[in-house]
Design a protein around this motif. Structure first.
Motif, PDB file in Angstrom:
ATOM      1  N   MET A   1       0.815  -1.211   0.000  1.00  0.00           N
ATOM      2  CA  MET A   1       0.000   0.000   0.000  1.00  0.00           C
ATOM      3  C   MET A   1       0.847   1.259   0.000  1.00  0.00           C
ATOM      4  O   MET A   1       0.530   2.229  -0.691  1.00  0.00           O
TER       5      MET A   1
ATOM      6  N   LEU B   1      -6.344   2.888   5.525  1.00  0.00           N
ATOM      7  CA  LEU B   1      -6.798   1.802   4.651  1.00  0.00           C
ATOM      8  C   LEU B   1      -7.028   0.551   5.478  1.00  0.00           C
ATOM      9  O   LEU B   1      -6.373   0.330   6.489  1.00  0.00           O
TER      10      LEU B   1
ATOM     11  N   MET C   1      -7.073  -3.504  -4.437  1.00  0.00           N
ATOM     12  CA  MET C   1      -6.356  -2.723  -3.439  1.00  0.00           C
ATOM     13  C   MET C   1      -5.819  -1.438  -4.062  1.00  0.00           C
ATOM     14  O   MET C   1      -5.930  -0.351  -3.479  1.00  0.00           O
ATOM     15  N   ASP C   2      -5.256  -1.539  -5.257  1.00  0.00           N
ATOM     16  CA  ASP C   2      -4.690  -0.372  -5.929  1.00  0.00           C
ATOM     17  C   ASP C   2      -5.772   0.668  -6.211  1.00  0.00           C
ATOM     18  O   ASP C   2      -5.546   1.875  -6.064  1.00  0.00           O
TER      19      ASP C   2
ATOM     20  N   VAL D   1      -6.555   2.549  -3.007  1.00  0.00           N
ATOM     21  CA  VAL D   1      -5.480   3.507  -2.725  1.00  0.00           C
ATOM     22  C   VAL D   1      -5.659   4.746  -3.605  1.00  0.00           C
ATOM     23  O   VAL D   1      -5.615   5.887  -3.112  1.00  0.00           O
TER      24      VAL D   1
END
Length: 200
Positions: free
Chosen positions: A100, A138, A150-151, A154
């Motif tokens: 992350m 997060l 996940m990306d 972010v």
């Protein structure tokens, strides 16, 4: 229904007779049973379990030493029972943080807006947040989702460094950082509850 516990909460006006509450529950028991049946099965964190990590499946194996370590397509974890589960969680959180932070730095640099650090938590109602000061939170559970999911989260939070809202201008920033964000966003909406099913 709480995805974390599987429990249900019924909110009623004050002074509602107990008989009315019981009648309501009896009439809606079918709905409660349907929701329970839809709840993801709680996976077992033990040797032999296939653990999803950023779109890959790692086989949990009993290891040696004091901490977990990845070996090829396996995660070797020392200890038994609760110790095994706790050390698996420690490794997951460390892996989540490393990935992350890398993506946070990447998206923040592209946007030209610095962030004020990352905090990992285990919230139940959101996957991330960004304060007006640029501090980003997060959910570590995003490491259990495909890497692009996940990306996307972010990038979603980094976009708030430019737009502290969800206006059309905000979504244009998200699109600039993460073209095609709709697919991972839809995956999370459809499958997010499965990430909360894992208990460590």
């Amino acid at each position: 229904m709480s995805h974390a516990t599987g429990g249900f909460t019924l909110t009623v006006p004050q002074r509602t007779p107990a008989a009315d509450i019981r009648r309501f529950l009896d009439q809606h028991l079918w709905w409660i049973e349907e929701r329970r049946a839809e709840r993801p099965v709680q996976p077992n964190v033990a040797p032999g379990t296939l653990l999803p990590v950023a779109g890959e499946e790692l086989t949990l194996l009993r290891g040696r030493g004091r901490s977990a370590r990845r070996v090829g397509d396996a995660l070797e974890v020392p200890g038994e029972g609760a110790v095994f589960a706790r050390r698996t969680l420690v490794w997951l959180r460390e892996e989540a943080r490393a990935r992350m932070v890398a993506r946070l730095d990447h998206h923040s640099a592209r946007l030209g807006r610095p962030h004020r650090g990352l905090t990992l938590r285990d919230p139940r109602s959101r996957w991330g947040s960004c304060t007006a000061e640029g501090a980003i939170m997060l959910s570590w559970r995003l490491i259990l989702a495909p890497a692009e999911v996940m990306d996307y989260v972010v990038a979603h939070e980094v976009a708030h460094l430019a737009e502290m809202n969800h206006s059309p201008a905000y979504w244009r920033v998200v699109e600039g950082l993460f073209p095609g964000y709709e697919r991972p966003r839809d995956w999370l909406r459809a499958n997010g509850a499965s990430l909360h099913a894992w208990r460590f």
